[in-house]
Design an enzyme around this catalytic site. Structure first.
Site, PDB file in Angstrom:
ATOM      1  N   LYS A   1       0.800  -1.222   0.000  1.00  0.00           N
ATOM      2  CA  LYS A   1       0.000   0.000   0.000  1.00  0.00           C
ATOM      3  C   LYS A   1       0.832   1.270   0.000  1.00  0.00           C
ATOM      4  CE  LYS A   1      -4.365  -1.638   1.614  1.00  0.00           C
ATOM      5  NZ  LYS A   1      -5.553  -1.431   2.416  1.00  0.00           N
TER       6      LYS A   1
ATOM      7  N   LYS B   1      -5.044 -10.615  -6.103  1.00  0.00           N
ATOM      8  CA  LYS B   1      -6.208 -10.732  -5.236  1.00  0.00           C
ATOM      9  C   LYS B   1      -7.361  -9.860  -5.735  1.00  0.00           C
ATOM     10  CE  LYS B   1      -6.649  -8.403  -1.288  1.00  0.00           C
ATOM     11  NZ  LYS B   1      -6.719  -7.919   0.104  1.00  0.00           N
TER      12      LYS B   1
ATOM     13  N   LYS C   1     -10.857  -4.392  -3.371  1.00  0.00           N
ATOM     14  CA  LYS C   1     -11.680  -3.199  -3.420  1.00  0.00           C
ATOM     15  C   LYS C   1     -10.982  -2.058  -4.149  1.00  0.00           C
ATOM     16  CE  LYS C   1     -12.015  -3.582   1.379  1.00  0.00           C
ATOM     17  NZ  LYS C   1     -12.700  -4.016   2.599  1.00  0.00           N
TER      18      LYS C   1
END
Ligand code: TYM
Length: 328
Positions: free
Chosen positions: A111, A193, A196
């Site tokens: 991130k 993955k 969102k």
């Protein structure tokens, strides 16, 4: 008693990955465990969230928990930000966590990668997560695959605290990883993955997508050229991912699905996969719409926060006493 704590961040709309790895498990586990399900809204703000969006998504996730079958008579449902003990224990545990171990967290690395400004809360994120579970002396934490490393840190911090302060206060909780659904990948790329935050909207099926949109996304989902429905992540990751989604939504085993599509091609498999997904999601969406407009939702969250706070208070008090804080 065996106790569960788990949560889903309101940082984006919920997709079928979070359903497979978390929500569908929660529903099953609440029969056998003493459960605390919460919405980690404090975790959501580790990356900037417009306040109105945060507010809407938080309520959305709460409505989806209930729509999916969380029973507020059985399980405690609450918002993390409404139980201040989470943030307080999170701070206390930060004094035990070291920079090196937090820097090794792959979610943090992913991130923060390439970003010019990263909040310090993104770095300490897993410590707050440790507080979430340790605060309730949780025995088990159902999560998807991607949270295992965070949970391992929580276990380390529990042992470290007990050892340093000579108490038997915190338990090292065990992860519960579903046999199926703990790692749902993107429909466009089975090596990433389903997330969102993926900008490719065809990658990701949202729980609130319309049946038409769901059909369109699965129609575009990548497969392979073999034409055989077989579960084998090594050589057939794209098809295995679809089989896994099928298993999550139908309740059938992988073997049953392989047998059902033996000798049939991908097109009937894909079209019936869409049917089983829609069959689950359409009623869930209807229940979502009932909950989202209901003041009952707020009442459940408020009462849940009171019950959670009452459980957390003595554990936090004991942690502070053990650390040497005044206890008058
Ligand atoms: P979050 O909000 O990213 O995801 C919620 C849960 O869904 C799982 N999940 C998936 N499972 C399978 N396939 C996928 N593609 C997929 N995407 C997400 C996640 O593993 C997770 O179980 N840090 C947590 C939230 C959290 C938490 C906690 C969880 C905060 N405190 C305490 C458990 C206990 C998170 O970001 O999950």
């Amino acid at each position: 008693a065996n106790r569960i704590v788990s949560g889903i961040k309101p940082s984006g709309d919920l997709n079928i990955g979070g359903y497979g790895g978390a929500l569908s498990q929660f529903i099953q586990l609440q029969q056998d465990y003493d459960c605390f399900f919460f919405i980690p809204d404090l975790h959501a703000i580790t990356v900037p969230q417009p306040p109105d969006v945060l507010q809407r998504r938080t309520r959305d996730i709460a409505a989806l928990y209930l729509a999916a079958g969380i029973d507020p008579g059985k399980s405690v449902l609450f918002l993390q930000s409404q139980v201040p003990a989470h943030a307080e224990l999170g701070y206390l545990l930060q004094t035990l966590a070291v920079m090196g171990e937090l820097g090794r967290m792959t979610q943090y690395k992913d991130k923060s990668d390439g970003k010019s400004s990263v909040s310090s809360a993104l770095f300490t994120y897993p410590v707050l997560m440790a507080a979430d579970v340790l605060l309730y002396r949780t025995t088990h934490v159902p999560v998807g695959d991607d949270q295992l490393q965070h949970l391992e840190l929580a276990r380390d911090l529990a042992r470290r605290f007990n050892q340093r302060f000579g108490v038997e206060l915190f338990l090292a909780p065990e992860p519960i990883i579903g046999m199926i659904g703990s790692r749902i990948m993107g429909l466009d790329d089975p090596s990433a993955k389903m997330s969102k935050s993926n900008p490719n909207t065809n990658s990701c099926v949202m729980l609130m997508d319309s049946p038409e949109l769901i059909r369109r996304k699965f129609a575009k989902a990548v497969t392979d050229s073999e034409g055989i429905v077989r579960y084998d992540w090594e050589s057939k990751p794209a098809v295995s991912n679809l089989v896994e989604i099928y298993a999550v939504f139908s309740g059938l085993s992988v073997e049953e699905i392989e047998r059902r599509y033996d000798g049939k091609g991908y097109s009937s498999f894909k079209s019936e996969l869409v049917d089983v997904v829609i069959e689950k999601l359409v009623p869930l969406q209807a229940r979502y719409h009932e909950w989202i407009g209901s003041p009952e939702l707020d009442r459940i969250l408020k009462e849940g926060a009171q019950r959670a706070a009452a459980e957390a208070a003595p554990v936090l008090a004991e942690a502070k006493r053990a650390m040497g804080f005044a206890s008058f």
